[in-house]
Design a protein around this motif. Structure first.
Motif, PDB file in Angstrom:
ATOM      1  N   VAL A 122       1.164  -0.799   0.089  1.00 14.21           N
ATOM      2  CA  VAL A 122       0.153  -0.455  -0.770  1.00 14.21           C
ATOM      3  C   VAL A 122       1.067   1.161   0.348  1.00 14.21           C
ATOM      4  O   VAL A 122       0.792   2.330   0.008  1.00 14.21           O
ATOM      5  CB  VAL A 122      -1.003   0.003   1.193  1.00 14.21           C
ATOM      6  N   GLY A 123       2.443   1.625   0.810  1.00 15.22           N
ATOM      7  CA  GLY A 123       2.931   2.615   0.988  1.00 15.22           C
ATOM      8  C   GLY A 123       4.611   2.035   1.012  1.00 15.22           C
ATOM      9  O   GLY A 123       4.256   0.864   1.443  1.00 15.22           O
ATOM     10  N   PRO A 124       5.157   2.632   1.948  1.00 22.23           N
ATOM     11  CA  PRO A 124       6.695   2.729   2.229  1.00 22.23           C
ATOM     12  C   PRO A 124       6.430   1.592   4.104  1.00 22.23           C
ATOM     13  O   PRO A 124       5.078   2.789   4.449  1.00 22.23           O
ATOM     14  CB  PRO A 124       6.939   3.633   2.710  1.00 22.23           C
ATOM     15  N   GLU A 125       6.564   0.756   3.689  1.00 24.01           N
ATOM     16  CA  GLU A 125       6.469  -0.013   5.417  1.00 24.01           C
ATOM     17  C   GLU A 125       5.173  -0.856   5.102  1.00 24.01           C
ATOM     18  O   GLU A 125       4.141  -0.462   6.568  1.00 24.01           O
ATOM     19  CB  GLU A 125       6.581   0.778   6.517  1.00 24.01           C
ATOM     20  N   GLN A 126       4.694  -0.536   4.121  1.00 27.61           N
ATOM     21  CA  GLN A 126       2.689  -0.647   4.655  1.00 27.61           C
ATOM     22  C   GLN A 126       2.352  -2.282   3.760  1.00 27.61           C
ATOM     23  O   GLN A 126       2.006  -1.346   2.510  1.00 27.61           O
ATOM     24  CB  GLN A 126       1.810   0.539   3.944  1.00 27.61           C
ATOM     25  N   SER A 127       1.952  -3.006   3.974  1.00 23.76           N
ATOM     26  CA  SER A 127       1.094  -3.878   3.444  1.00 23.76           C
ATOM     27  C   SER A 127       0.524  -4.998   4.078  1.00 23.76           C
ATOM     28  O   SER A 127       0.140  -5.038   5.421  1.00 23.76           O
ATOM     29  CB  SER A 127       2.180  -4.541   2.861  1.00 23.76           C
ATOM     30  N   PHE A 128       0.156  -5.621   4.139  1.00 22.20           N
ATOM     31  CA  PHE A 128      -1.157  -6.802   4.285  1.00 22.20           C
ATOM     32  C   PHE A 128      -0.237  -8.314   3.108  1.00 22.20           C
ATOM     33  O   PHE A 128       0.011  -8.048   1.985  1.00 22.20           O
ATOM     34  CB  PHE A 128      -2.169  -6.696   4.095  1.00 22.20           C
ATOM     35  N   VAL A 129      -1.371  -9.431   3.780  1.00 23.23           N
ATOM     36  CA  VAL A 129      -0.901 -10.918   3.050  1.00 23.23           C
ATOM     37  C   VAL A 129      -2.468 -11.214   2.464  1.00 23.23           C
ATOM     38  O   VAL A 129      -2.607 -11.040   3.082  1.00 23.23           O
ATOM     39  CB  VAL A 129      -0.146 -11.698   3.393  1.00 23.23           C
ATOM     40  N   VAL A 130      -2.989 -11.545   1.251  1.00 22.54           N
ATOM     41  CA  VAL A 130      -4.047 -12.302   0.450  1.00 22.54           C
ATOM     42  C   VAL A 130      -3.581 -13.181   0.013  1.00 22.54           C
ATOM     43  O   VAL A 130      -3.045 -13.717  -0.503  1.00 22.54           O
ATOM     44  CB  VAL A 130      -4.212 -11.496  -0.370  1.00 22.54           C
ATOM     45  N   ALA A 131      -4.602 -14.638   0.244  1.00 20.96           N
ATOM     46  CA  ALA A 131      -4.680 -15.766   0.086  1.00 20.96           C
ATOM     47  C   ALA A 131      -5.133 -15.554  -1.133  1.00 20.96           C
ATOM     48  O   ALA A 131      -7.006 -15.653  -0.301  1.00 20.96           O
ATOM     49  CB  ALA A 131      -4.875 -16.595   1.202  1.00 20.96           C
ATOM     50  N   ASP A 132      -5.912 -16.421  -1.270  1.00 20.32           N
ATOM     51  CA  ASP A 132      -6.459 -16.753  -2.398  1.00 20.32           C
ATOM     52  C   ASP A 132      -6.569 -18.882  -2.843  1.00 20.32           C
ATOM     53  O   ASP A 132      -5.971 -19.597  -3.135  1.00 20.32           O
ATOM     54  CB  ASP A 132      -5.810 -16.706  -4.008  1.00 20.32           C
ATOM     55  N   VAL A 133      -8.245 -19.242  -2.414  1.00 24.17           N
ATOM     56  CA  VAL A 133      -8.582 -20.349  -2.627  1.00 24.17           C
ATOM     57  C   VAL A 133      -8.875 -21.019  -3.724  1.00 24.17           C
ATOM     58  O   VAL A 133      -9.696 -19.568  -3.825  1.00 24.17           O
ATOM     59  CB  VAL A 133      -8.794 -20.544  -0.946  1.00 24.17           C
ATOM     60  N   PRO A 134      -8.588 -22.185  -3.582  1.00 23.23           N
ATOM     61  CA  PRO A 134      -9.460 -22.535  -5.030  1.00 23.23           C
ATOM     62  C   PRO A 134     -11.615 -22.161  -4.768  1.00 23.23           C
ATOM     63  O   PRO A 134     -11.849 -22.775  -3.802  1.00 23.23           O
ATOM     64  CB  PRO A 134      -8.908 -24.348  -4.876  1.00 23.23           C
ATOM     65  N   GLY A 135     -12.160 -22.387  -5.947  1.00 25.61           N
ATOM     66  CA  GLY A 135     -13.679 -22.306  -5.808  1.00 25.61           C
ATOM     67  C   GLY A 135     -14.265 -22.884  -5.398  1.00 25.61           C
ATOM     68  O   GLY A 135     -13.847 -23.938  -4.851  1.00 25.61           O
ATOM     69  N   LEU A 136     -15.405 -22.142  -4.017  1.00 24.90           N
ATOM     70  CA  LEU A 136     -16.391 -23.698  -3.485  1.00 24.90           C
ATOM     71  C   LEU A 136     -17.303 -22.610  -4.141  1.00 24.90           C
ATOM     72  O   LEU A 136     -18.312 -22.484  -5.385  1.00 24.90           O
ATOM     73  CB  LEU A 136     -16.220 -23.058  -2.199  1.00 24.90           C
ATOM     74  N   ILE A 137     -18.039 -24.507  -4.487  1.00 23.61           N
ATOM     75  CA  ILE A 137     -19.623 -24.188  -5.014  1.00 23.61           C
ATOM     76  C   ILE A 137     -20.441 -25.290  -4.192  1.00 23.61           C
ATOM     77  O   ILE A 137     -20.270 -25.960  -3.232  1.00 23.61           O
ATOM     78  CB  ILE A 137     -19.297 -25.287  -6.264  1.00 23.61           C
ATOM     79  N   GLU A 138     -21.362 -24.856  -4.306  1.00 21.35           N
ATOM     80  CA  GLU A 138     -22.230 -25.646  -3.991  1.00 21.35           C
ATOM     81  C   GLU A 138     -22.643 -26.925  -4.009  1.00 21.35           C
ATOM     82  O   GLU A 138     -22.035 -27.536  -4.627  1.00 21.35           O
ATOM     83  CB  GLU A 138     -23.996 -25.324  -4.862  1.00 21.35           C
ATOM     84  N   GLY A 139     -22.588 -27.432  -2.798  1.00 24.64           N
ATOM     85  CA  GLY A 139     -22.700 -29.048  -2.788  1.00 24.64           C
ATOM     86  C   GLY A 139     -21.086 -29.793  -2.301  1.00 24.64           C
ATOM     87  O   GLY A 139     -21.174 -30.392  -1.735  1.00 24.64           O
ATOM     88  N   ALA A 140     -20.275 -28.620  -1.710  1.00 22.94           N
ATOM     89  CA  ALA A 140     -18.740 -28.704  -1.252  1.00 22.94           C
ATOM     90  C   ALA A 140     -18.591 -30.104  -0.283  1.00 22.94           C
ATOM     91  O   ALA A 140     -18.127 -29.992  -0.012  1.00 22.94           O
ATOM     92  CB  ALA A 140     -18.463 -27.470  -1.055  1.00 22.94           C
TER      93      ALA A 140
END
Length: 362
Positions: A203-221
């Motif tokens: 986001v800026g100097p010394e400003q950050s965060f970690v994001v996680a992307d997981v496989p898609g979820l469907i109905e009936g999982a």
């Protein structure tokens, strides 16, 4: 590299060395006395959290890990050497539990954190330990103690501040590649993401965060449809969930509202705590809707969804609205981190009592 987030291993610490029975034999020393040394300690098995690892694949094919046993004691007051320790490197976020009982033994949450998985056995006593004024020539010794042996289950839950949730092809991989340094596979067919991806959003100097992307979820999982719930565990440690919705599906018969409600229902089936986490609505692919229809389409979706939280409309492909989303997410994550680091509030009654006690002690 294949992503592996679960493995079973057997660890065995080294046994302690046996004590020795020996007596001093030197010229002109007829009764030199006992001089048998103790056995050495068996080697320990350690686990250390390594930030450079992101999978448990090394333990999928290497299951048995044994430390060396301690050397036996010897004469001339010589103790046996301790057995060599072994250290197993594991990703940060690994949960170590007993494979038989399911009891959680350790969680590696801090880079460099080191814990003992199995303790080596102590060495046995040599006969010099048993000498006394009435037992001048002891012939006793003790064997070394056995080292600990455990069957362990390793489970990885990635450490991320924000988790992306949504149907396959909702645009999660495109979004994480647009806002972070992650480069997941992107294609025009469902389930292109087969394992979690992590990305650092600056986001800026010394400003950050970690994001996680997981496989898609469907109905009936919950019944095993699609990839099931096997990767939802990676969202349990996040501070915020972004529910990504495809607002302009290729098939006009598909209702985005029905899909979004199905995701929420599956989330609730999996884990109530995960369902209750802060969850923001992110309406993606806004660039595929005519500009004069966007406001009406968004209002209709929110009304039918009966959603009252923050709503963002973006295009992960053209990055429209992504900057506003990133800034809002960072402010939320930062506020939560601040609250978590604040000291717990103390009841004024107890605080006053502590002060009075302090005065009395002075």
């Amino acid at each position: 590299m294949k992503f592996v987030d679960e493995a079973f291993i057997d660890v065995a610490a080294g046994d302690g060395g046996n004590g020795c029975v020996s007596f001093r034999h030197e010229k002109y020393k007829e009764f030199g006395g006992p001089n048998g040394g103790d056995g050495g300690r068996g080697g320990h098995v350690y686990a250390v959290a390594d930030p450079n690892l992101n999978t448990l694949v090394d333990y999928r094919f290497s299951r048995r890990h044994e430390a060396k046993r301690g050397e036996h004691g010897m004469g001339s007051d010589m103790f046996g050497a301790a057995g060599a320790d072994i250290t197993l490197k594991m990703p940060v976020g690994t949960i170590i539990s007993d494979a038989e009982t399911g009891e959680v033994l350790h969680e590696l949450l801090t880079p460099g954190e080191t814990i003992v998985l199995a303790k080596g056995g102590d060495g046995g006593f040599g006969n010099m330990r048993f000498k006394s004024s009435i037992n001048r020539a002891p012939r006793q010794k003790t064997p070394g103690w056995p080292g600990e042996k455990k069957n362990l289950k390793l489970e990885l839950k990635v450490l991320a501040d924000v988790g992306l949730l949504g149907m396959p092809n909702a645009g999660k991989s495109t979004l994480i590649s647009a806002i972070s340094n992650a480069r997941p596979k992107i294609a025009d067919y469902p389930f292109t993401t087969l394992h979690p991806n992590l990305g650092v959003v600056r986001v800026g100097p010394e400003q950050s965060f970690v994001v996680a992307d997981v496989p898609g979820l469907i109905e009936g999982a919950a019944e095993g449809a699609g990839l099931g719930h096997q990767f939802l565990r990676h969202l349990q440690r996040t501070r915020l969930l972004l529910h990504l919705v495809d607002l302009a599906p290729f098939d006009e018969a598909v209702d985005p509202v029905a899909q979004a409600k199905a995701i929420v229902a599956e989330l609730k089936k999996y884990d109530q705590a995960l369902y209750e986490k802060p969850r923001w609505l992110v309406l993606n692919k806004i660039d595929m809707i005519p500009a004069d229809e966007r406001d009406a389409r968004v209002k209709d979706f929110v009304k039918r969804m009966r959603y009252k939280g923050p709503v963002f409309r973006i295009s992960a492909l053209t990055r429209e609205g992504c900057e506003e989303l990133v800034k809002g997410v960072y402010q939320h994550v930062k506020a939560q981190q601040t609250r978590e680091n604040e000291p717990a509030e103390v009841d004024p009654r107890f605080a006053a009592a502590d002060q009075e006690q302090g005065k009395g002690g002075a």
